[in-house]
Each structure stands twice: as structure tokens, then as C-alpha cells.
Design a protein around this motif. Structure first.
Motif, short mmCIF file in Angstrom:
data_model
loop_
_atom_site.label_atom_id
_atom_site.label_comp_id
_atom_site.label_asym_id
_atom_site.label_seq_id
_atom_site.Cartn_x
_atom_site.Cartn_y
_atom_site.Cartn_z
N GLN A 1 -0.02 7.42 7.75
CA GLN A 1 -1.54 6.82 7.98
C GLN A 1 -1.46 5.39 7.63
O GLN A 1 -1.98 4.15 8.37
N ILE A 2 -0.78 5.05 6.55
CA ILE A 2 -0.41 4.02 6.33
C ILE A 2 0.22 2.64 6.88
O ILE A 2 -0.25 1.87 7.31
N SER B 1 0.58 -0.90 0.25
CA SER B 1 -0.02 0.08 0.19
C SER B 1 1.20 0.86 0.28
O SER B 1 0.58 2.04 -0.20
N ALA C 1 -1.75 2.25 10.45
CA ALA C 1 -2.88 1.36 10.39
C ALA C 1 -2.22 0.04 9.88
O ALA C 1 -2.60 -0.57 10.58
N THR C 2 -0.51 -0.40 9.99
CA THR C 2 -0.09 -1.23 9.59
C THR C 2 -0.39 -2.15 10.89
O THR C 2 -0.08 -3.40 11.43
N HIS D 1 -7.71 -0.37 5.49
CA HIS D 1 -7.82 -0.12 6.59
C HIS D 1 -8.56 0.27 6.90
O HIS D 1 -8.34 0.66 8.76
N GLN D 2 -9.89 0.05 6.96
CA GLN D 2 -11.13 0.20 7.94
C GLN D 2 -11.23 -0.87 9.00
O GLN D 2 -11.46 -1.24 10.02
N LEU E 1 -5.13 6.72 14.69
CA LEU E 1 -5.27 6.60 12.82
C LEU E 1 -6.74 6.84 12.86
O LEU E 1 -6.66 7.70 11.40
N THR F 1 -6.32 9.74 9.93
CA THR F 1 -7.23 9.27 8.87
C THR F 1 -7.68 11.30 8.40
O THR F 1 -7.96 11.79 7.15
#
Length: 491
Positions: A450-451, A190, A454-455, A276-277, A405, A409
Motif C-alpha cells: 500500500q505504501i 513511512s 501510494a508513493t 496517503h490520501q 491504491l 486500502t
């Protein structure tokens, strides 16, 4: 009844009385207070197939492959087989042992030997050549009056269970590592896709600034700055490519792929990028009840049980050993009458041994066994406390990570809008290129952050499930029958 038969019967009755009154030396095992308290807690929610909550069919297939092909799991299964063989060997101590000895002897006596039978041989009374045939079945039965063999079997049974729990711990670890590698692979993918898209947008900015510089509508410095920003962003691609390859190779190892497959170009395993969600993900609430299904806790508890049984083994060494030896066979100077009744040879030899002086060896053995039991006790208590602290810590990281997170976002949405405004103002000549560069840099930084966040959150979620035990006993269904049969024999 003859006196000899009366003596034999009296001996048998005495042996049976001793067997009936036999006891096991050493302490009986009781679980620690902390471990016993877990049984009083309400049952925890099921975590069966917890990885399916990520809703990734490719991940489900990878875990299925790992559970059937991973070499660490196969080694752990072999350890269970080894422990089971040790238990069977210990159980054999309850049974008598028997063996058969057969021999043939030929000898030629000396006529001239001063201690020989020369005159008898010369007179024809004794043969110079002597043959002797014999065959004997002998047996020995250790009566185990003071429970040494019983305690040895208790230790062996506990170690089988410990090996099973250790095998489940390996399986849970492999599942956790597979989930983590999959998340890292998709996270890196991603980040790369997002960065590649940003580089395309930066290319358009480079084209625009160079065109304006050539026509005199913009400054050459702006064109150089746009090129610098694009190339700086592109410099991150090789690092992300390496991270993608590393995660893919790690998955290949975890799923038991052969060396030639790993040496080839890394397979992306159908990765499509990070979700992400995780809208449908349900996160369990941490309770101490989950500790009951942690395999490392079960292994530590069984290790303590084995160590306590070993204390009994060391205690039994102080007491007398009683065993019965018996033999039945045939002996003859001629093979022709070897099977006749007059050739039989019988023997019965009850024996006992009392340790009188061992130079402190027995006491040292008992002290060492007590120390090992204390080590096992402390290890179990520490495992329980550490496991609960780990689960609570990871749960807090998940909670805080999700909050972070959510804010990121919102920040990414604002940065994208700010970049759009800066781009329009620059194209209309109402804003500076420096403002556009700042907006682009901020958007790139926040999107990447953000990624990464999220990871990290998903990695923490995977760690949370494994820290709660991950329903480890159900991970290897092919082994459940073995576990059930082993436990049944232990009751």
C-alpha cells in the motif's frame, strides 16, 4: 560645386539607395503547422506553484532553496548570459568599426648606398636622420546589402530565447526531482515506521509463543516460527534506512548544500511520512494546450528559428559584399607641426567583393545549413508528439494507480481484521499458530504494498505536472525581466 564633391555626393546617394533596397537572403521563418495550431487552442489551466497542492510546507521550502541555490540552474543562467553576449556581438555587425593607429619612425640613411641619397646628404640638401610621425583613425562599414548580418542577428536572437527556454527546462527538472526525492524520502520513512511497528507486534507474538512453549501449552516449533518471522521482517530495516539516506542526500544536492553538509549525517528535512490520501489534490486534465508552456517545446521551436536564419546567412555568402572604408589622420616629419592643417591625411575607399570561385565551399555551407534546419524541424515535431504522448501516458498511470491504491486500502483493512481474529483465536486456543503467521505475513505484505503504491501514485502525479510544463516560465521570477527585455528587442 566641384567635380570631386559631386562624385562624393553621388556615391553617398547611391549607397543610401542600395541600403533602402536591401533585402535579407534566405527564407523567412514560419512555425511548423503543428506548433502554430497550438495557438488556436483554448488556454490551459494554470499550474503555477503546482507543488503546493501536496500541502507540505517543508517541500515548499525545499523547492524555494533549490530554485535559488541549485548549481544546474546557475549553470543554465550562465548559458543565457553567454547567448546574450553572442547576440550583442552579432548586433555589432550593423555598426561601423573604427580604430586608431599611431606610429613614430626614425631612420638613418646610408651615405654609401648605391640607391641612397648620399650626394644629397653630402650637399646638405637632405638630412641623413629622418623622423616621421603619423596618427590615423580608420573606419569600415559593411553595408549588409543582402541581409547576411540581419539573418545572423535573427539566429542570435533565437538562440537567446532558446537558452532561456533551456534554463526554464532545467528549473522545471530540478523542481520535479526535488518533489520526487521528497516523496521517496517520505515513502521510505513511512515504510520503515510501519515495519518498525509491525516488528514490535511480532515481538509480542514471540513472547507469547515462547511462554506457551515453556509452560507446555504450545509447541516449540511455533516459537521458532515466530522468531523467524520477526527476524525476517527486521531484515528489511537496513534497506529502508539506506533508501531514506539516499533520498535525503539527493535533496541536499538538489538544494545546493555544500560538500561538508552532505558528508555529514543526512538531514531528514522535516519529513513525517507519506500522506496517503491527498484529499485536496486536484489533477489537471491533459490537453494539447499545455504543450505551449513546456520549455523543451519552446527550446526546440527557437532552435528551428535559429537554424532557418542560419540558412539565410549561408545564402548571403553567395552575394557581393560592399563596404566603405574611410580614414582621417595626420602625418608629419616633425611632431611640432603634427596638428597643423597641412599635416592632415584623408581617405575614402568604397570597396566590393564578388565570390567567383570557392571550390564548392559556399554550396556545401548552404547544404549543411539546410540539413541542420531539417534536423531542427524534425526535432520540434518529435518533441511535440513525444511530449503529448508522455503526458497522456503519465495521466493514465495516475488514474490506474489511484484505482489500484483504493483496492489495496480495502485489502489492508481486511487483512488487519483477519489478523486480529487469528490472534484472538490463537490466544484462546481455538486457532492454529500457522493461521496467525499467515495472517501476519499477509498484513505486512499488503501494508508495505500500500505504501509503495501510494508513493508511486504521488511520483506519477509529480511527473504529470512536469510533463504538462509545470508553468516553467514563472519558476525563476528573477529572470523574467531579462526575458521580457530580450523579447522586446526581438520584435
Amino acid at each position: 560645386m566641384s567635380e570631386r564633391h559631386a562624385t562624393k555626393n553621388g556615391l553617398i546617394v547611391g549607397v543610401l539607395a542600395l541600403l533602402a533596397g536591401g533585402c535579407a537572403a534566405g527564407p523567412d521563418y514560419r512555425p511548423t503547422q503543428t506548433y502554430a495550431a497550438l495557438a488556436e487552442l483554448p488556454p490551459a489551466d494554470s499550474l503555477a506553484n503546482w507543488w503546493t497542492r501536496f500541502d507540505q510546507p517543508e517541500l515548499d521550502a525545499l523547492i524555494a532553496a533549490a530554485l535559488t541555490q541549485n548549481r544546474q540552474i546557475e549553470a543554465a543562467r550562465a548559458s543565457v548570459r553567454e547567448a546574450s553576449a553572442g547576440r550583442r556581438a552579432a548586433r555589432a555587425g550593423f555598426l561601423p568599426v573604427a580604430g586608431f593607429d599611431g606610429a613614430y619612425t626614425w631612420s638613418e640613411q646610408s651615405i654609401n648606398s648605391p640607391a641612397g641619397a648620399g650626394p644629397l646628404i653630402g650637399a646638405g640638401i637632405v638630412d641623413r636622420d629622418i623622423e616621421f610621425w603619423n596618427g590615423t583613425v580608420s573606419t569600415r562599414w559593411d553595408l549588409n546589402l543582402f541581409g547576411g548580418t540581419r539573418r545572423l542577428n535573427e539566429a542570435a536572437r533565437a538562440r537567446v530565447q532558446q537558452a532561456m527556454a533551456a534554463r526554464d527546462a532545467v528549473a522545471l527538472g530540478v523542481v520535479g526531482e526535488t518533489v520526487a526525492a521528497w516523496i521517496e524520502l517520505n515513502g521510505a520513512l513511512s515504510r520503515r515506521e510501519r515495519l518498525a511497528g509491525s516488528i514490535e507486534a511480532l515481538d509480542q507474538t514471540v513472547t507469547l509463543t515462547q511462554r506457551q512453549s515453556e509452560t507446555g501449552l504450545g509447541r516449540p516449533l511455533d516459537a521458532l516460527r515466530s522468531v523467524s518471522q520477526r527476524d525476517a521482517a527486521a531484515a528489511g530495516l537496513p534497506t529502508l534506512d539506506a533508501a531514506i539516506d539516499a533520498a535525503a542526500w539527493r535533496l541536499a544536492v538538489l538544494t545546493g548544500q555544500p560538500l561538508e553538509a552532505i558528508a555529514a549525517s543526512p538531514d531528514r528535512f522535516g519529513a513525517r511520512g507519506l500522506d496517503h490520501q491527498l484529499a485536496g489534490m486536484t489533477i489537471p486534465t491533459v490537453t494539447a494546450a499545455y504543450l505551449r508552456q513546456r520549455p523543451d517545446v519552446a527550446a526546440a521551436e527557437r532552435n528551428l528559428a535559429a537554424a532557418v536564419a542560419d540558412v539565410g546567412v549561408s545564402e548571403a555568402a553567395f552575394w557581393p559584399q560592399v563596404w566603405i572604408g574611410a580614414s582621417v589622420g595626420v602625418e608629419s616629419a616633425s611632431v611640432g607641426n603634427l596638428l597643423e592643417g597641412d599635416s592632415r591625411a584623408l581617405g575614402l575607399a568604397p570597396r566590393f567583393s564578388i565570390p567567383l570561385f570557392q571550390g564548392g565551399r559556399l554550396k556545401a555551407g548552404r547544404d549543411a545549413a539546410l540539413a541542420r534546419a531539417d534536423i531542427a524541424y524534425q526535432d520540434l515535431e518529435n518533441t511535440l508528439v513525444s511530449a503529448y504522448a508522455e503526458a497522456r501516458s503519465v495521466a493514465r498511470r495516475v488514474e490506474r494507480g489511484q484505482a489500484s491504491l483504493a483496492k489495496l486500502t480495502t485489502a489492508v483493512d481486511a487483512a488487519r481484521e483477519a489478523e486480529t481474529i487469528a490472534q484472538r483465536r490463537f490466544e484462546l486456543g481455538l486457532g492454529s499458530f500457522l493461521a496467525l503467521l499467515d495472517a501476519q505475513r499477509e498484513r505486512l505484505r499488503l501494508e508495505d504494498q500500500q505504501i509503495v503504491q501510494a508513493t508511486q501514485v504521488q511520483l506519477y502525479i509529480g511527473r504529470l505536472f512536469t510533463s504538462l510544463g509545470g508553468d516553467a516560465p514563472s519558476l525563476l521570477p528573477a529572470q523574467k525581466e531579462l526575458a521580457s527585455s530580450a523579447r522586446a528587442t526581438m520584435e
